[in-house]
Every structure is written in structure tokens, then in C-alpha cells.
Design a protein around this motif. Structure first.
Motif, mmCIF file in Angstrom:
data_model
loop_
_atom_site.group_PDB
_atom_site.id
_atom_site.type_symbol
_atom_site.label_atom_id
_atom_site.label_comp_id
_atom_site.label_asym_id
_atom_site.label_seq_id
_atom_site.Cartn_x
_atom_site.Cartn_y
_atom_site.Cartn_z
ATOM 1 N N TYR A 193 -34.161 -0.178 -56.683
ATOM 2 C CA TYR A 193 -34.685 -0.128 -55.321
ATOM 3 C C TYR A 193 -34.154 1.091 -54.584
ATOM 4 C CZ TYR A 193 -36.650 -2.176 -51.100
ATOM 5 O OH TYR A 193 -37.410 -2.418 -49.989
ATOM 6 N N ALA A 194 -35.055 1.960 -54.171
ATOM 7 C CA ALA A 194 -34.668 3.253 -53.609
ATOM 8 C C ALA A 194 -33.912 3.137 -52.295
ATOM 9 C CB ALA A 194 -35.915 4.122 -53.417
ATOM 10 N N GLN A 195 -34.136 2.057 -51.554
ATOM 11 C CA GLN A 195 -33.462 1.924 -50.260
ATOM 12 C C GLN A 195 -31.966 1.699 -50.415
ATOM 13 O OE1 GLN A 195 -35.883 3.204 -48.707
ATOM 14 N NE2 GLN A 195 -36.173 1.782 -47.006
ATOM 15 N N GLY A 196 -31.531 1.235 -51.594
ATOM 16 C CA GLY A 196 -30.113 1.039 -51.838
ATOM 17 C C GLY A 196 -29.613 -0.308 -51.341
ATOM 18 N N PRO A 197 -28.338 -0.619 -51.609
ATOM 19 C CA PRO A 197 -27.782 -1.911 -51.217
ATOM 20 C C PRO A 197 -27.520 -1.986 -49.721
ATOM 21 C CG PRO A 197 -26.071 -0.531 -52.161
ATOM 22 C CD PRO A 197 -27.362 0.226 -52.314
ATOM 23 N N GLY A 198 -27.289 -3.211 -49.278
ATOM 24 C CA GLY A 198 -27.002 -3.439 -47.871
ATOM 25 C C GLY A 198 -27.983 -4.428 -47.274
ATOM 26 N N ILE A 199 -27.957 -4.570 -45.964
ATOM 27 C CA ILE A 199 -28.905 -5.460 -45.296
ATOM 28 C C ILE A 199 -30.316 -4.954 -45.567
ATOM 29 C CG2 ILE A 199 -29.665 -6.399 -43.093
ATOM 30 C CD1 ILE A 199 -26.984 -7.478 -44.116
ATOM 31 N N TYR A 200 -31.140 -5.845 -46.008
ATOM 32 C CA TYR A 200 -32.474 -5.524 -46.509
ATOM 33 C C TYR A 200 -33.364 -4.880 -45.443
ATOM 34 C CZ TYR A 200 -37.282 -6.947 -47.886
ATOM 35 O OH TYR A 200 -38.620 -6.999 -48.175
ATOM 36 N N VAL A 201 -33.772 -3.651 -45.738
ATOM 37 C CA VAL A 201 -34.827 -2.986 -44.991
ATOM 38 C C VAL A 201 -35.848 -2.550 -46.036
ATOM 39 C CG1 VAL A 201 -35.478 -1.083 -43.479
ATOM 40 C CG2 VAL A 201 -33.241 -2.162 -43.223
ATOM 41 N N GLN A 202 -36.963 -3.234 -46.079
ATOM 42 C CA GLN A 202 -37.889 -2.987 -47.175
ATOM 43 C C GLN A 202 -38.436 -1.571 -47.166
ATOM 44 O OE1 GLN A 202 -38.278 -5.108 -44.547
ATOM 45 N NE2 GLN A 202 -40.280 -6.072 -44.716
#
Length: 602
Positions: free
Chosen positions: A357-366
Motif C-alpha cells: 500500500y503506497a500510502q504507508g502505515p499509520g492511521i488509514y487514509v485511503q
């Protein structure tokens, strides 16, 4: 340490040649032959274990191309609906080498197991297991082709039945349920984990009886409506027996926000009371084969229609709310059935395993992209970076929850459902989820009425609610396509699967903390350089997206250009009825055997 049934199928490799006219005559043997095998109970068990053919983690993406999930890849039904399918182009399912191999193996066993030096109960147990696998095999063929040739023996090269015609569905199904009945009576209750036993047989017996009963009821092209209740009664009776004497119960620790989701990411289902049959795995011994492809911008992505099916926490339909079609992502997850939060990634969910997933870890922002809904699936997704954990996740092939749903639906279709039936089935599922009970007189839901207009009778409304419960409880486990087919609801696949709703250009909060995370700009604008991007109140740069209509040069598409829902499949094609409820025999097989006639417009 988990216990395992060691599959010794390698000793029973098929001696199959690539010849289309003798695909049922080849004996499944290499070093082992009927002269020196089939003598002991151990021989019989080794062979039966080689028949195990249960699905793995693919169940979590098998809802693709239904009204549950879209796909950017190609599936058979998607190709058919968008193309001009014919017996020359729809080829899967009848391959003489691969698609009929299981039947050949089963019949070879049944032709030879009788000489084993074992007592009658043991012999009947193994005969029942083989007949279970034959019934399971043939039921899949009936689902696909309706009429198919029935073979219950190993054929020789001179056997005239090699070129027989298709047997009628009613004849084949009679044989299938004779096999199931024998297996249900004779297969033992085996406590060893990962073993097909009486209760596994029963779960499939009930599943397939429900399928055949409802299929006959709703498909008048078969002219078999008068026999539907026979199979619905079997489904009810077998499910009731499993419920009463199988020793199963729903997994619950009293935590409705976690219990359901844990079933699909557990590294040890061996003591789980809900699991009737599981594929047990362990790192470096028998790896799970798990992959993160159900999450992120891969082929499969769930949609808004499924999300809108989940009830509010007070038990009322989400679609009863004013302007429900235009609610935004954060609001869609407020006060909903807890199973929604254990199936979809929700605002505030933390992504840990971000390998794909390109957004990376952390609080989910799709991450939003073309032809995706903007929703992401967490059911079956192992949110853990430990490869040992990923390789050790067990797969719940059969759950007691399905048996409860089968019991409720069969009784509703038979017109004998009571409040007591609902309480031990649907309401048991709702208790686990912390949801209000279903009664025999639910308020009619116009959305469900529009989805299932062919449901009628005094129990129509409660039956539609049972279908809602089934869709929610079994969401994204691979049941939806078969359900739509048996309910004669294939037309629902034509509807575009919609994604997130955005009322226009501007900034949006996707995490639920009240702080904007993304900004939508017109596709006529350019995304600024990194240093020039605006920051939110937390000092985090906004994620920019250029939006526009389908086909434009945009980051992702909105249905109205600069507003509307995320576009997935703008043209889903046409579901031709009754033709697309079935598949043709591939033209190459008809050329070899002209007795194989096409049906239902193929």
C-alpha cells in the motif's frame, strides 16, 4: 502445536494422458495399482486424503464481479457481460485433464476399495467419504451447466458412455443427493483436526440442498418448481441436526467489535467452536499462502451497495436515513452493525502491514485511484508484518454461522419459520454482533423489495431480511455469486458498483478526527510541487487528487465529473437471462462428442 492430517496425494498422482476422448478411463495410478493397494484402512485413508480440494485464501476475493465487490481484472462473468460469449470462447470447467480429474479419482476408489480387509462400519465410512467428494464435485458441475453426464464408475476405452449425452439436471441431482444421504448416514464423527467427518458432510449437504431448492423455486426455465420443497426440507433437517448434535456454537468472547473479525485472521482455529472445517497452516510446515491482495489498490475492492446493506446499531436500515446516498465516508460508519468495522477499513483504523500500500502505515487514509471504489477490505487481511504470522493464518472453510443461515432461509422458504427458529439462528448471529433481534414481522424495506422483487408470500419481508443477514455475515467470503444465481437475481450484477461520495471539489477528512487529509482539484489543474502543497492544522501536507469524469486525465473519476461517487465499472454490461445462469459446453468438446447438446440459448 497444531495437529494436521498429512496429505499423501503425491503417492497417488494421476496417470493421465492429454487425450480428450478418454478423460474418464485413465486410472489414477503410477507406482500404486489396485493389485497392491486398497488393502487396509491406512490405504483407504491415504487415498481419501488425496481427494481434499478445499479452497484457500481466494475465498476473500471470490465476490469480485458481484454487487459486493468490483474488480479491475477480468472474470468470466465480466467478460461474458461485456462481450459476445459463445461455446468457442467460454472454455473453463470442462477440461478433460483438469476439470474432470477429481471424478476420475473418486470413481477409481469406489471401484476398488471394497477389497480392503476392514469391518463394514469402516468400509461404509470410507465409501461415504468418497461419495461426499463425488456429490460435492457434481454439484459444482450442475451449478455451472445444469445438465451434465453422470458417471459413477471408471470407464474403459471401449465404454459407449464415453460419448453419452448430458443427463437431465433432475437425474444428476437425484444421484448427488443419494451420495450425500449415504455419506450423511455412514461417515463418522472424527475428532482429528482438518479431517472431513460427519459434520463437514452435513454442512455441504445442507448448503447444496438449500441451493438446489431455491434454484428450482426461482428458475421457472427448469420447470422443476414442484420439487423445490424436497430439497428445502433436506436443508432444514440437516441444518437442524448439526445445530442440535454437532457440538458447535458461535465464537464469542462478549466483544462484538472484535469477535467476528478474529475468525478470519486467527493463527489457531483448532479450538474454535464455530469452525466446522478449517485449513490449518503453520509457518515453514504448511504455509497459508496468504497474500495482501484483498487490500490496497489491487484488483478487488468492495463497494457502497454492500456497505449500505449493514443495519444501524438500532436495527433500522441504513437506507432509511434521509440523503443516505450522499453521506460521506466518515458519516457512513457512524452507529453501524459492528461487523462492518470488521469487514471494511473504517475512519481511524490503523494500517500496520503496508507492504502493498503506497500510502504507508499509520492511521488509514485511503489512496484513491481510477476504477476503484475508495473502500478497502480488512476481512481476511492480516494486519501484521510478521511473516510467521502471515504464513500461519488458518482458513475457516466451514462456519457454524452458515448452518444457522441455511436453517433460517430454508424454513422461511418452506413457510414454516417461527420466532423460535429466528432466535436460534439469525438472532444468535445478531447477539454475537450486539445487534437488535429480527422478528417475524419486520418493517418492509423498499430497498430490499427492489433488489428481490420475485420474493412473495406471507414471509416475504422476513425472508428478505434473512437474505440481508446472510449477505452481511458471509460478506466477502465467496458466497455472493452463487446466492445471486440461485435467487434468480443475476440482474443485480449489471448495476455499477459505486464508491465514496464527494459533493464537490475541496478538502475532506477521511480519518474522522475533524482534520482534512485530502484535497480534490479539477482535472484541468496541476498538482503543486511538494513544497507548495497546503498543510492541514496538524502540519501534515494534504494529499492532492485531480478529479474528473470517466476517461479523463484525472487521478480518479467521479460520476458527475467534479462530484458524485467514485467510478469503478461504468459499464457492467448485460446479464442475459436465463442464458448467463449457465455455461456452454466448450465447442471443442461438442466436436468430439456431438451428443453434448447446448441448452438455454448457448
Amino acid at each position: 502445536m497444531k495437529k494436521y492430517i498429512v496429505l499423501l496425494a503425491a503417492t497417488l498422482l494421476l496417470g493421465v494422458q492429454s487425450c480428450n476422448d478418454d478423460f474418464l478411463e485413465r486410472a489414477p495410478e503410477t507406482e500404486i495399482s489396485k493389485e497392491n493397494f486398497f488393502n487396509t484402512a491406512e490405504d483407504l485413508e491415504i487415498y481419501i486424503n488425496s481427494l481434499y480440494d478445499f479452497e484457500g485464501f481466494d475465498i476473500y476475493i471470490d465476490d469480485r464481479s458481484t454487487d459486493n465487490a468490483a474488480t479491475t481484472g477480468m472474470t468470466e462473468i465480466k467478460n461474458m457481460m461485456l462481450g459476445s460469449p459463445s461455446p468457442a470462447t467460454v472454455l473453463d470447467g470442462w477440461n478433460p485433464i483438469t476439470d474432470w480429474a477429481q471424478l476420475r479419482k473418486v470413481n477409481y476408489f469406489l471401484d476398488n476399495f471394497g477389497k480392503a480387509q476392514v469391518d463394514d462400519a469402516t468400509k461404509n465410512n470410507y465409501e461415504g467419504l468418497a461419495r461426499f467428494f463425488r456429490a460435492k464435485f457434481y454439484m459444482e458441475k450442475v451449478k455451472r451447466y445444469s445438465d451434465v453426464p453422470w458417471y459413477d464408475r471408471t470407464l474403459t476405452s471401449t465404454d459407449p458412455d464415453l460419448y453419452k449425452a448430458r443427463d437431465p439436471r433432475a437425474t444428476v441431482v437425484d444421484h448427488i443427493f443419494e451420495d450425500y444421504a449415504f455419506a450423511w448416514e455412514h461417515v463418522k464423527d472424527d475428532p482429528r483436526l482438518g479431517t472431513v467427518d460427519k459434520w463437514v458432510v452435513g454442512a455441504y449437504y445442507a448448503r447444496h440442498a438449500l441451493h438446489e431448492g431455491t434454484y428450482r423455486k426461482y428458475h421457472d426455465e427448469l420447470s422443476l418448481q414442484g420439487t423445490a420443497d424436497k430439497y428445502l426440507q433436506i436443508a432444514s433437517d440437516v441444518a437442524k441436526e448439526i445445530m442440535a448434535n454437532g457440538g458447535f456454537s458461535l465464537y464469542s468472547t462478549g466483544n462484538p467489535m472484535e469477535d467476528y473479525g478474529k475468525l478470519f485472521v486467527s493463527t489457531d482455529l483448532s479450538g474454535n467452536p464455530e469452525v466446522i472445517f478449517s485449513r490449518f497452516t503453520q509457518n515453514d510446515l504448511l504455509n497459508s499462502g496468504w497474500g495482501p491482495w484483498m487490500f490496497g489498490n489491487y484488483e478487488s475492492n468492495p463497494g457502497k451497495n454492500l456497505l449500505q446493506t449493514y443495519l444501524m446499531t438500532d436495527g433500522t436500515p441504513y437506507t432509511n436515513q434521509a440523503n443516505y446516498e450522499t453521506k460521506q465516508f466518515v458519516e457512513e460508519f457512524q452507529d453501524r452493525d459492528p461487523r462492518l468495522y470488521q469487514t471494511y477499513a473504517y475512519p481511524g483504523w490503523e494500517l500496520i502491514n503496508s507492504s502493498t500500500y503506497a500510502q504507508g502505515p499509520g492511521i488509514y487514509v485511503q489512496q484513491l485511484t481510477k476504477n476503484f471504489s475508495g473502500y478497502h477490505q480488512t476481512k481476511g487481511f492480516v494486519n501484521d508484518t510478521d511473516v510467521t504470522v502471515q504464513n500461519s493464518v488458518d482458513i475457516p472453510v466451514l462456519r457454524f454461522a452458515e448452518v444457522l443461515l441455511t436453517y433460517a432461509e430454508a424454513n422461511a422458504e418452506l413457510g414454516v419459520l417461527t420466532q423460535g427458529d429466528l432466535d436460534v439462528s439469525i438472532n444468535a448471529l445478531r447477539d454475537r454482533a450486539g445487534m437488535p433481534h429480527l422478528t417475524m414481522t419486520p418493517t418492509p424495506d423498499p430497498v430490499l423489495q427492489a433488489q428481490y422483487p420475485n420474493v412473495s408470500g406471507g414471509m416475504a419481508d422476513v425472508l428478505r431480511e434473512i437474505r440481508r443477514e446472510r449477505r452481511v455475515e458471509l460478506a466477502l467470503e465467496g458466497f455472493r455469486f452463487d446466492d445471486l444465481m440461485r435467487w434468480h437475481a443475476g440482474k443485480l450484477i449489471e448495476n455499477e458498483l459505486e464508491g465514496l461520495y464527494f459533493p464537490g471539489l475541496g478538502k475532506y477528512d477521511l480519518t474522522g478526527d475533524g482534520v482534512e487529509d485530502i484535497i480534490l482539484i479539477s482535472d484541468s489543474e496541476s498538482i503543486p510541487a511538494e513544497d507548495d502543497k497546503e498543510e492541514n492544522s496538524l502540519g501534515v501536507k494534504l494529499i492532492y487528487y485531480r478529479v474528473g469524469p470517466d476517461g479523463s486525465d484525472a487521478s480518479f473519476y467521479l460520476s458527475n465529473g467534479t462530484s458524485g461517487t467514485c467510478v469503478t465499472d461504468p459499464d457492467r454490461g448485460e446479464f442475459a437471462e436465463p442464458k448467463y445462469y449457465y455455461r456452454p459446453v466448450p465447442q471443442s468438446e461438442v466436436v468430439l462428442n456431438p451428443n453434448l447438446k447446448q441448452i438455454f440459448g448457448w
